[in-house]
Design an enzyme around this catalytic site. Sequence first.
Site, PDB file in Angstrom:
ATOM      1  N   GLY A  86       0.825  -1.194   0.000  1.00 57.67           N
ATOM      2  CA  GLY A  86       0.000   0.000   0.000  1.00 57.67           C
ATOM      3  C   GLY A  86       0.861   1.246   0.000  1.00 57.67           C
ATOM      4  O   GLY A  86       1.965   1.269  -0.547  1.00 57.67           O
ATOM      5  N   LEU A  87       0.346   2.314   0.639  1.00 60.82           N
ATOM      6  CA  LEU A  87       1.049   3.600   0.724  1.00 60.82           C
ATOM      7  C   LEU A  87       1.383   4.157  -0.661  1.00 60.82           C
ATOM      8  O   LEU A  87       2.466   4.702  -0.872  1.00 60.82           O
ATOM      9  CB  LEU A  87       2.318   3.466   1.570  1.00 60.82           C
ATOM     10  CG  LEU A  87       2.140   3.040   3.029  1.00 60.82           C
ATOM     11  CD1 LEU A  87       3.481   2.872   3.724  1.00 60.82           C
ATOM     12  CD2 LEU A  87       1.275   4.033   3.784  1.00 60.82           C
ATOM     13  N   CYS A  88       0.460   3.990  -1.594  1.00 63.70           N
ATOM     14  CA  CYS A  88       0.688   4.523  -2.943  1.00 63.70           C
ATOM     15  C   CYS A  88      -0.543   5.296  -3.423  1.00 63.70           C
ATOM     16  O   CYS A  88      -0.946   5.193  -4.584  1.00 63.70           O
ATOM     17  CB  CYS A  88       1.066   3.415  -3.919  1.00 63.70           C
ATOM     18  SG  CYS A  88       0.001   1.966  -3.918  1.00 63.70           S
ATOM     19  N   GLY A  89      -1.155   6.036  -2.492  1.00 66.21           N
ATOM     20  CA  GLY A  89      -2.279   6.881  -2.859  1.00 66.21           C
ATOM     21  C   GLY A  89      -3.495   6.081  -3.281  1.00 66.21           C
ATOM     22  O   GLY A  89      -3.801   5.024  -2.723  1.00 66.21           O
TER      23      GLY A  89
END
Length: 290
Positions: A86-89
């Site tokens: 994750g952590l990709c908008g």
Amino acid sequence: MASTRDIHRRIKSVSSTSQITKAMQMVAASKMRKAQQAALNGRPFSGLLYRLQREATTQAVDFSHPLLDVREVRKRAVILIGGDKGLCGALNSNLFHLASQFDSQSTVFITAGRRAAQFIARTRRQLFAEFAYGDSPRYAEAKAIAACARELFLSRGVDQVQVVATRFINTLTQEPVCFQFLPVGAIKGLKLPGAPSEEDLAANTKEYLFEPSPEAFLGYLLSHYLNIYIYEALLNAKASEQSARMMAMKNATDNANTLIKTLTLEYNKLRQSKITTELLEILSGQIGSG
């Protein structure tokens, strides 16, 4: 009102978070450059291969192959290529929104990437096969995914295979796309550089000579074409993921720095107010004693 101690503690907490997001931004930027270069380098070859496939299959009028067999679509498979982390908008959520438009009763999914498999499990859709691929996608990984979809289509387990993936455009823009994988034919809804239009193919009067035979040549071409097709999709997905993560971490770092400035200003104002109050108390006490 928060005390100076509370504000100071929050400044330290936000500063620690800023250091983490900055480090993640630098790591993603390093991986992003490599992934972007790989995706862009493969586009001329994949475009040329698509042109060769279209010209060869449209000119070989007496040639038939199971991979070209167009059937009534009663059941379809979707190759869903998502990210590993994750952590990709909004990258993965936009992709899964597109994938969720398929009918869950008549669609089976072949996933690549952990996030894609988690989405299928969470929404209780039919998962046929699950694959993983690394930060630097390898041809062997794409070949395994293509072979799985090809066998499913040839065994008439499904009548059509679609690919849902993210197309890399630039560092700021990644586009979720859906296009047909099987039966082999024209790619619609996606513009490929150097690819001929169907009108140009229909107007083409060139005659082609296949050696040793149309069956041998096109049978070899189609299998490799499908492998390259998926390999290019994996490269684009990874370039998109790393670009989106780098931008997300950059935005998080910028927001943290802005918050630190705001809190520091608030801290200084509160500290100055306390000092002013103490000075006034001292002065009033001296006046009263005088």
